[in-house]
Design a protein around this motif. Structure first.
Motif, PDB file in Angstrom:
ATOM      1  N   VAL A   1       0.826  -1.212   0.000  1.00 25.22           N
ATOM      2  CA  VAL A   1       0.000   0.000   0.000  1.00 25.22           C
ATOM      3  C   VAL A   1       0.858   1.258   0.000  1.00 25.22           C
ATOM      4  CG1 VAL A   1      -1.929  -1.146   1.145  1.00 25.22           C
ATOM      5  CG2 VAL A   1      -0.172  -0.032   2.530  1.00 25.22           C
ATOM      6  N   SER A   2       2.149   1.122   0.343  1.00 31.00           N
ATOM      7  CA  SER A   2       3.026   2.288   0.401  1.00 31.00           C
ATOM      8  C   SER A   2       3.732   2.565  -0.919  1.00 31.00           C
ATOM      9  CB  SER A   2       4.079   2.118   1.504  1.00 31.00           C
ATOM     10  OG  SER A   2       3.477   2.031   2.770  1.00 31.00           O
ATOM     11  N   CYS A   3       4.138   1.489  -1.651  1.00 32.73           N
ATOM     12  CA  CYS A   3       4.934   1.714  -2.861  1.00 32.73           C
ATOM     13  C   CYS A   3       4.467   0.902  -4.066  1.00 32.73           C
ATOM     14  CB  CYS A   3       6.398   1.403  -2.573  1.00 32.73           C
ATOM     15  SG  CYS A   3       6.743  -0.340  -2.234  1.00 32.73           S
ATOM     16  N   ALA A   4       3.388   0.130  -3.907  1.00 32.02           N
ATOM     17  CA  ALA A   4       2.780  -0.658  -4.989  1.00 32.02           C
ATOM     18  C   ALA A   4       3.649  -1.824  -5.469  1.00 32.02           C
ATOM     19  CB  ALA A   4       2.400   0.226  -6.176  1.00 32.02           C
ATOM     20  N   THR A   5       4.733  -2.129  -4.755  1.00 32.23           N
ATOM     21  CA  THR A   5       5.553  -3.290  -5.105  1.00 32.23           C
ATOM     22  C   THR A   5       4.782  -4.581  -4.808  1.00 32.23           C
ATOM     23  OG1 THR A   5       7.593  -2.098  -4.598  1.00 32.23           O
ATOM     24  CG2 THR A   5       7.704  -4.511  -4.582  1.00 32.23           C
ATOM     25  N   PRO A   6       4.817  -5.574  -5.706  1.00 32.17           N
ATOM     26  CA  PRO A   6       4.211  -6.868  -5.369  1.00 32.17           C
ATOM     27  C   PRO A   6       4.863  -7.440  -4.109  1.00 32.17           C
ATOM     28  CG  PRO A   6       4.662  -6.753  -7.719  1.00 32.17           C
ATOM     29  CD  PRO A   6       5.317  -5.547  -7.097  1.00 32.17           C
ATOM     30  N   MET A   7       4.031  -7.853  -3.158  1.00 31.77           N
ATOM     31  CA  MET A   7       4.551  -8.295  -1.869  1.00 31.77           C
ATOM     32  C   MET A   7       4.915  -9.780  -1.908  1.00 31.77           C
ATOM     33  SD  MET A   7       2.069  -6.139   0.711  1.00 31.77           S
ATOM     34  CE  MET A   7       3.284  -5.840   1.998  1.00 31.77           C
ATOM     35  N   ARG A   8       5.765 -10.185  -0.960  1.00 31.24           N
ATOM     36  CA  ARG A   8       6.171 -11.589  -0.864  1.00 31.24           C
ATOM     37  C   ARG A   8       5.514 -12.214   0.368  1.00 31.24           C
ATOM     38  NH1 ARG A   8      12.408 -10.235   0.729  1.00 31.24           N
ATOM     39  NH2 ARG A   8      11.986  -9.288   2.754  1.00 31.24           N
ATOM     40  N   LEU A   9       5.329 -13.509   0.299  1.00 34.80           N
ATOM     41  CA  LEU A   9       4.726 -14.245   1.404  1.00 34.80           C
ATOM     42  C   LEU A   9       5.755 -14.453   2.506  1.00 34.80           C
ATOM     43  CD1 LEU A   9       2.241 -15.784   2.496  1.00 34.80           C
ATOM     44  CD2 LEU A   9       3.152 -17.822   1.360  1.00 34.80           C
ATOM     45  N   LEU A  10       5.490 -13.903   3.672  1.00 35.62           N
ATOM     46  CA  LEU A  10       6.363 -14.107   4.828  1.00 35.62           C
ATOM     47  C   LEU A  10       6.007 -15.395   5.549  1.00 35.62           C
ATOM     48  CD1 LEU A  10       8.485 -12.865   6.892  1.00 35.62           C
ATOM     49  CD2 LEU A  10       6.456 -12.101   8.171  1.00 35.62           C
ATOM     50  N   LEU A  11       4.706 -15.574   5.809  1.00 32.58           N
ATOM     51  CA  LEU A  11       4.257 -16.633   6.701  1.00 32.58           C
ATOM     52  C   LEU A  11       2.843 -17.027   6.343  1.00 32.58           C
ATOM     53  CD1 LEU A  11       4.280 -18.260   9.482  1.00 32.58           C
ATOM     54  CD2 LEU A  11       3.451 -16.121  10.506  1.00 32.58           C
ATOM     55  N   THR A  12       2.550 -18.314   6.434  1.00 33.54           N
ATOM     56  CA  THR A  12       1.177 -18.810   6.357  1.00 33.54           C
ATOM     57  C   THR A  12       0.844 -19.491   7.674  1.00 33.54           C
ATOM     58  OG1 THR A  12       1.206 -19.135   3.963  1.00 33.54           O
ATOM     59  CG2 THR A  12      -0.405 -20.396   5.205  1.00 33.54           C
ATOM     60  N   ALA A  13      -0.252 -19.067   8.288  1.00 37.33           N
ATOM     61  CA  ALA A  13      -0.760 -19.698   9.499  1.00 37.33           C
ATOM     62  C   ALA A  13      -1.993 -20.504   9.107  1.00 37.33           C
ATOM     63  CB  ALA A  13      -1.118 -18.643  10.547  1.00 37.33           C
ATOM     64  N   GLY A  14      -1.914 -21.802   9.279  1.00 39.84           N
ATOM     65  CA  GLY A  14      -3.007 -22.678   8.879  1.00 39.84           C
ATOM     66  C   GLY A  14      -3.815 -23.138  10.072  1.00 39.84           C
ATOM     67  N   GLY A  15      -5.144 -23.191   9.908  1.00 40.23           N
ATOM     68  CA  GLY A  15      -5.995 -23.649  10.999  1.00 40.23           C
ATOM     69  C   GLY A  15      -5.737 -25.092  11.368  1.00 40.23           C
ATOM     70  N   GLY A  16      -5.452 -25.949  10.390  1.00 43.24           N
ATOM     71  CA  GLY A  16      -5.190 -27.355  10.649  1.00 43.24           C
ATOM     72  C   GLY A  16      -3.976 -27.817   9.875  1.00 43.24           C
ATOM     73  N   GLU A  17      -3.382 -28.925  10.317  1.00 45.46           N
ATOM     74  CA  GLU A  17      -2.198 -29.460   9.668  1.00 45.46           C
ATOM     75  C   GLU A  17      -2.531 -30.471   8.572  1.00 45.46           C
ATOM     76  OE1 GLU A  17       1.459 -28.827  10.450  1.00 45.46           O
ATOM     77  OE2 GLU A  17       0.225 -27.068  10.794  1.00 45.46           O
ATOM     78  N   THR A  18      -3.763 -30.945   8.549  1.00 39.59           N
ATOM     79  CA  THR A  18      -4.150 -31.908   7.530  1.00 39.59           C
ATOM     80  C   THR A  18      -5.661 -31.920   7.409  1.00 39.59           C
ATOM     81  OG1 THR A  18      -3.953 -34.218   6.808  1.00 39.59           O
ATOM     82  CG2 THR A  18      -4.307 -33.847   9.152  1.00 39.59           C
ATOM     83  N   ASP A  19      -6.142 -32.453   6.302  1.00 37.93           N
ATOM     84  CA  ASP A  19      -7.567 -32.675   6.106  1.00 37.93           C
ATOM     85  C   ASP A  19      -7.724 -33.866   5.177  1.00 37.93           C
ATOM     86  OD1 ASP A  19      -7.225 -31.777   3.426  1.00 37.93           O
ATOM     87  OD2 ASP A  19      -7.584 -29.708   4.047  1.00 37.93           O
TER      88      ASP A  19
END
Length: 331
Positions: free
Chosen positions: A253-271
């Motif tokens: 939102v500050s410079c319009a650069t495509p952002m990178r994924l830092l972290l994914t927090a998942g509700g479950g480890e498997t399904d």
């Protein structure tokens, strides 16, 4: 104990050679219930937070509630394998009307434990993630907070906050994370295949392969999205999964650069669709498939957290300037 992801049930690049240039790496965190310390990487454990520094709070107005669960009663009930009792909400006001609401500490990640963790502002190598325990507005929106620190400097602070402030009641039991130790493991990963995440001819090839698998093997068929591309659960770096929303453009939102994924927090480890990713250490070698998974909720739902309706929380940062505001996407 280490955690080891089994080899994929089909060799990704043997099936789709065109994917080789798109191969990436992600660090699976493999949270499991335990007793992490404040100088450990963890989910739901004690934060390394200087005693003299104010704990993060949410100053916004919050949705009115009628009942909830006391944090200590949640902990006692979990230890006993039971469900905590609900309590009427004290008074008639919405949470936060009498003052700011303390955030709940969700995770703390040191780059020394997770080399794939991107650096923060000024080379900060410790990321701390928080969430407001209450939803906001008619669409139940959530507020998150990401704090960066220099681990070495923080470790020399001396005195740390022993007991962070808590709200008396939480609206849902799954607002309180179960303290979990981490077992980081780097694995190969490939982009989500939809819209323009990959070239259109390659996505068409992947879709055709999935159709053949489904026709030949029915409900137990392999699929690219579930078995070959992106592992479920908590992970650092790699590619975002877009099961609920479809691919989204996430720009700074500050410079319009495509952002990178830092972290994914998942509700479950498997399904039911992603059980092939469950580590070998969490399986009974005498059994096959889903039946081989051991450990129950400590493997399938170790953190007890939920993000939306069983979605993933993606935390994005700006590669041009990590000091720019992060973005949060539920997908």
């Amino acid at each position: 104990m280490t955690r080891t992801t089994p080899a994929r049930p089909a060799s990704v690049e043997a099936v789709f050679p065109e994917l080789a240039p798109y191969r990436g790496r992600t660090t699976r965190l493999h949270p499991r219930p335990g007793r992490p310390g404040m100088q450990d990487s963890h989910v739901g454990g004690p934060m390394m937070w200087p005693e003299c520094e104010p704990w993060p709070v949410c100053h916004e107005s919050h949705r009115r509630e009628t009942e909830g669960y006391a944090p200590d009663e949640i902990r006692i009930a979990r230890a006993a394998g039971a469900w905590p009792p609900s309590r009427p909400w004290p008074g008639t006001g919405a949470p936060g009307e009498d003052g700011p609401v303390p955030f709940v500490g969700l995770a703390q990640l040191f780059r020394r434990d997770i080399p794939g963790l991107a650096l923060g502002p000024d080379g900060a190598d410790l990321a701390q993630l928080f969430r407001c325990p209450f939803p906001h507005g008619p669409y139940l929106e959530r507020r998150y907070c990401l704090r960066w620190r220099q681990a070495g400097e923080a470790g020399r602070t001396g005195r740390f906050l022993a007991a962070p402030p808590e709200v008396p009641l939480l609206r849902w039991e799954h607002e309180l994370p179960e303290p979990c130790v981490l077992h980081p493991e780097e694995v190969d990963t490939y982009p989500w295949a939809e819209d323009d995440t990959l070239p259109a001819p390659l996505i068409a090839c992947i879709d055709a392969w999935d159709d053949v698998q489904a026709a030949e093997h029915g409900p137990d068929a392999l699929s690219y999205q579930s078995d070959l591309s992106i592992p479920p659960g908590w992970r650092v770096g790699g590619f975002p999964s877009w099961a609920s929303t479809g691919p989204l453009a996430v720009d700074c939102v500050s410079c319009a650069t495509p952002m990178r994924l830092l972290l994914t927090a998942g509700g479950g480890e498997t399904d039911a669709r992603s059980h092939s990713w469950v580590p070998r250490e969490d399986r009974d070698p005498s059994l096959r498939g889903k039946a081989s998974i051991c450990g129950g909720a400590s493997v399938g739902d170790p953190t007890r957290l939920r993000f939306g309706r069983d979605r993933d929380l993606h935390v994005f940062t700006c590669p041009a300037d990590p000091g720019h505001p992060p973005r949060w996407v539920l997908a």
